[in-house]
Structure formats: structure tokens, C-alpha cells
Motif scaffolding. Structure first.
Motif, PDB file in Angstrom:
ATOM      1  N   GLY A   1      29.538 -46.346 -25.469  1.00  0.00           N
ATOM      2  CA  GLY A   1      28.955 -45.110 -24.729  1.00  0.00           C
ATOM      3  C   GLY A   1      29.909 -46.150 -22.835  1.00  0.00           C
ATOM      4  N   PRO A   2      30.232 -46.031 -22.167  1.00  0.00           N
ATOM      5  CA  PRO A   2      31.337 -45.685 -20.716  1.00  0.00           C
ATOM      6  C   PRO A   2      29.915 -46.989 -20.108  1.00  0.00           C
ATOM      7  CG  PRO A   2      30.107 -43.648 -20.492  1.00  0.00           C
ATOM      8  CD  PRO A   2      29.133 -44.175 -21.529  1.00  0.00           C
TER       9      PRO A   2
ATOM     10  N   PHE B   1      34.494 -48.762 -18.542  1.00  0.00           N
ATOM     11  CA  PHE B   1      34.228 -47.724 -17.948  1.00  0.00           C
ATOM     12  C   PHE B   1      35.811 -46.907 -18.237  1.00  0.00           C
ATOM     13  CE2 PHE B   1      34.692 -44.082 -15.769  1.00  0.00           C
ATOM     14  CZ  PHE B   1      33.389 -43.515 -15.737  1.00  0.00           C
TER      15      PHE B   1
ATOM     16  N   VAL C   1      36.647 -46.938 -22.504  1.00  0.00           N
ATOM     17  CA  VAL C   1      35.887 -46.045 -22.842  1.00  0.00           C
ATOM     18  C   VAL C   1      36.272 -44.234 -22.479  1.00  0.00           C
ATOM     19  CG1 VAL C   1      34.254 -45.443 -24.040  1.00  0.00           C
ATOM     20  CG2 VAL C   1      34.079 -48.012 -23.533  1.00  0.00           C
ATOM     21  N   THR C   2      36.769 -44.662 -21.185  1.00  0.00           N
ATOM     22  CA  THR C   2      36.774 -43.041 -20.958  1.00  0.00           C
ATOM     23  C   THR C   2      38.281 -42.764 -20.898  1.00  0.00           C
ATOM     24  OG1 THR C   2      36.978 -44.319 -18.620  1.00  0.00           O
ATOM     25  CG2 THR C   2      34.869 -42.917 -19.456  1.00  0.00           C
ATOM     26  N   GLY C   3      39.499 -43.840 -20.930  1.00  0.00           N
ATOM     27  CA  GLY C   3      40.490 -43.722 -21.232  1.00  0.00           C
ATOM     28  C   GLY C   3      40.918 -43.314 -19.610  1.00  0.00           C
ATOM     29  N   LYS C   4      40.207 -43.621 -18.607  1.00  0.00           N
ATOM     30  CA  LYS C   4      40.836 -43.709 -16.632  1.00  0.00           C
ATOM     31  C   LYS C   4      41.768 -44.947 -16.138  1.00  0.00           C
ATOM     32  CE  LYS C   4      38.567 -40.586 -14.595  1.00  0.00           C
ATOM     33  NZ  LYS C   4      39.677 -40.398 -16.348  1.00  0.00           N
TER      34      LYS C   4
END
Lengths: 198, 179
Positions: free
Chosen positions: B81-82, B133, B136-139
Motif C-alpha cells: 500500500g501507499p 508514497f 507507490v502512487t507515482g506522484k
């Protein structure tokens, strides 16, 4: 102690833990290449089908475990709506859902003792000395045994606080709570020493 | 050796129990969970090495499928998860907190252990948390930092409380550092 392993028997329960963990590693790696909405959606469908093998009740159990994801899906989704990159946001959320769902599937269908056996085998392969492995096993056993004991003692401390104060328990309760753990550690160390040592 | 093992195991159990016992209130009446403070305390009270081992042991059991994280979460899913960066960062945070807290132990007071908890349990932990984060989220790092920033004030309060608790524990058990 309650484990997350599902009581609902599925064919996945019969698969050995080692191959399941290896498959999960490869699958998670492959998911990082699912960079489009159709590819990420296909990955989700595969995970849903894997759950479907266990039946409806098992699928609902899997869905319940995904609950913490909704919060992040809302944050990430909201962010991408604001920045106008909706497709990218969708890929990220679907990929996260597939990755977490598949990891949860392994947890739901593998008992704690089978997982521990895999760790034990890995440590043996890595030539970790037997004494160190035994100490690790002892530490794991102590955590599993003492977590409910300490939780119970913490609740008793909070109850004692409430009996004497109209306010809810404050952070000061942490001091006697931590002291309980430290004193228990001393007593258990003496008991282990008395039985021949670790 | 026995005492080292039991201290590490019992502190891992304490971190787990902090996720199970009811939340406590700050003076303002805001309820907070104490589990992340448990990692800071592990480092500040047990020292760098034992604190990090207690955090690692706790995370190992979470990965094996025990629902020990606050809210009854656990299993391999949380590592996909994030928040994976925070999970990986917890043992490092405990280690860094312990490193500073041990070095400043002789000076007493609560400010230095609180500062150690801020360096380890907030700065170092958020470096890992934000990087995880972002990965995982690609931000980007900037976007991830602004999303995570809302949790920092709460963790700063927990770090100060960890300093106060460490001071009280050192007074109650002066032989702890030598264990």
C-alpha cells in the motif's frame, strides 16, 4: 491471538507458502509494468477471479481487508481530478487495488506457522546460526503471548484512570503502561535464565 | 542476553498493544493513536539497536499476517500500500531516535529525548514515508509531501510526549540504559 488467515477453506489454502510468496513477488513486479487503464483493469480482474475461486463469502472477506485503500483512493483520485490527470489517477488506484488485493490473498490463505516455516527455511539457507534462529523463534512467541496480556493491562490502567477522573485517560498513562512492559521483560528474562537460558 | 531478547520482544508487544488499547486524549480533547509513538519510545528507551530490532520484530509479525497495526490492519497487503514507506521507515526511525537519545542520555530533561524523537520519528520517518508514497502512487516528491504534511503536526506532538515519557521512565528505572 487472532490471525488474518481466513476460516473459509479455499483451494489456495492447500498451496505451499513458499511458492505463493514467490508468485506474489513476481506478480507485484509485473504489476509495475501495467501502465495503462486496460492493463491495470485486467490485473484487477485476474485478482477478482483468484478470490472468486474461494466463493462469495471469501470475496467479501477480501473486500473488507481493502477498506484502508478507499481513503488513499479518495486522496489520489481527488488529486488527479484537480490536476486533470484522471487516466493516470485511475491506473494508480487500479494497480494499488490489484497489488494489495493479491498480497491480502496470500495472507488470507496462509497460516502463521506456514509463514514462519518459510522464514525459518530462508534463514537456514542464509546460514544464520541455529542459536540466532532459536532466539528469533523465542522472541516471536513472546510477542504473540504478551500482546494480549499488555493490551489487557493497558485497558485495566485506563479503567482505573476513569474510576478516579471524569476526564478520558491522558498521555500520562503511557508511563505506567511502558513500565509494565519493562518489568514484565525483567521477570520473563529471569524465568528464562532459571530454565537454562536462551 | 535473555534480558535483551525479552526487552526487544516486550517492547514489540507494547507497540502492538498500543494499537489495540483505546485512543487517548490530548489536553485539547483531540484523540490520537499511540502506536507511532511506540516506535519513538522503542528507540529512546531501549537505545538504537534494541529499539530498531523491536520495530523490525513487530513489522515481521505484521507481514506474517497478524493484525497488529492500529485499526486491526496487517498482512502482506499493507506492504503493497501507499504507507509502505512509513512501515520500512519505522525501524530506521527507532534506530536514529535511539542513536541521538543515547548520546544525550546523561544530560537529562525531556527536551533532548523529544528532539531525538523529532529527528528520528518525524524527519527520518517522513523521508521514508514520502518517498514510499511517491513511489507507490507515482506522484512527485512535492505532491506527496503536501499530501502527507497534514499528519506532521500530530507526530510532532507525539515526539514531544515521547520525550516526556522517556524522561519519566529514566527516572523510574535509572538502570535501564545499562541493561
Amino acid at each position: 491471538m487472532i490471525s488474518l488467515t481466513s476460516d473459509i477453506r479455499t483451494p489456495w489454502h492447500g498451496v505451499a507458502a513458499g511458492p505463493k510468496l514467490l508468485a506474489l513477488c513476481l506478480w507485484t513486479l509485473a504489476l509495475s509494468y501495467a501502465g495503462t487503464v486496460p492493463a491495470a483493469l485486467e490485473a484487477c480482474v485476474v485478482v477478482v477471479m483468484l478470490y472468486a475461486v474461494g466463493g462469495w463469502a471469501f470475496m467479501r472477506q477480501g473486500l473488507r481487508l481493502l477498506k484502508p485503500l478507499w481513503f488513499f483512493a479518495a486522496i489520489v483520485g481527488g488529486w488527479h481530478v484537480v490536476t486533470g490527470e484522471i487516466t493516470q489517477g485511475l491506473v494508480i488506484i487500479l494497480r494499488l487495488g490489484a497489488a494489495i488485493g493479491s498480497a491480502n490473498l496470500v495472507t488470507l490463505t496462509t497460516r502463521l506457522d506456514k509463514m514462519l516455516a518459510v522464514i525459518e527455511r530462508c534463514l537456514a539457507v542464509l546460514r544464520v546460526p541455529l542459536i540466532a534462529r532459536r532466539r528469533l523463534a523465542l522472541a516471536v512467541g513472546l510477542v504473540i503471548r504478551f500482546t494480549p496480556v499488555l493490551a489487557q493491562k493497558g485497558t485495566a490502567l485506563a479503567t482505573a484512570w476513569r474510576a478516579r477522573s471524569p476526564r478520558r485517560p491522558g498521555w500520562r498513562l503511557m508511563v505506567p503502561f511502558a513500565l509494565t512492559a519493562l518489568d514484565d521483560a525483567d521477570r520473563v528474562a529471569d524465568a528464562i535464565k532459571a530454565r537454562g537460558g536462551a | 542476553m535473555e534480558r535483551n531478547i525479552t526487552l526487544i520482544a516486550l517492547f514489540a508487544a507494547l507497540i502492538a498493544a498500543l494499537g489495540l488499547v483505546p485512543k487517548f486524549d490530548l489536553a485539547s480533547g483531540v484523540p490520537i493513536t499511540a502506536q507511532s509513538m511506540g516506535f519513538m519510545l522503542a528507540g529512546a528507551v531501549l537505545g538504537a539497536k534494541r529499539g530498531a530490532l523491536a520495530a523490525l520484530l513487530f513489522l515481521g509479525l505484521v507481514a506474517l499476517g497478524l493484525p497488529l497495526l492500529a485499526g486491526g490492519r496487517g498482512g502482506l497487503g499493507v506492504f503493497a500500500g501507499p504507507t509502505v514507506g512509513f512501515l520500512i521507515g519505522f525501524p530506521v526511525a527507532a534506530y536514529v531516535t535511539g542513536l541521538f537519545a543515547q548520546g544525550w542520555a546523561e544530560k537529562g530533561g525531556f527536551i533532548l529525548p523529544a528532539l531525538a524523537a523529532i529527528i528520528g520519528g518525524v524527519i527520518v520517518l517522513y523521508v521514508f514515508g514520502i518517498a514510499g508514497f511517491a513511489l507507490v502512487t507515482g506522484k512527485g516528491i512535492a505532491a506527496s509531501t503536501s499530501i502527507m504534511a497534514v499528519f506532521i503536526p500530530g507526530d510532532l506532538i507525539k515526539a514531544v510526549l515521547a520525550g516526556l515519557i522517556t524522561q519519566a521512565l529514566r527516572k523510574a528505572r535509572p538502570d535501564l540504559a545499562a541493561a
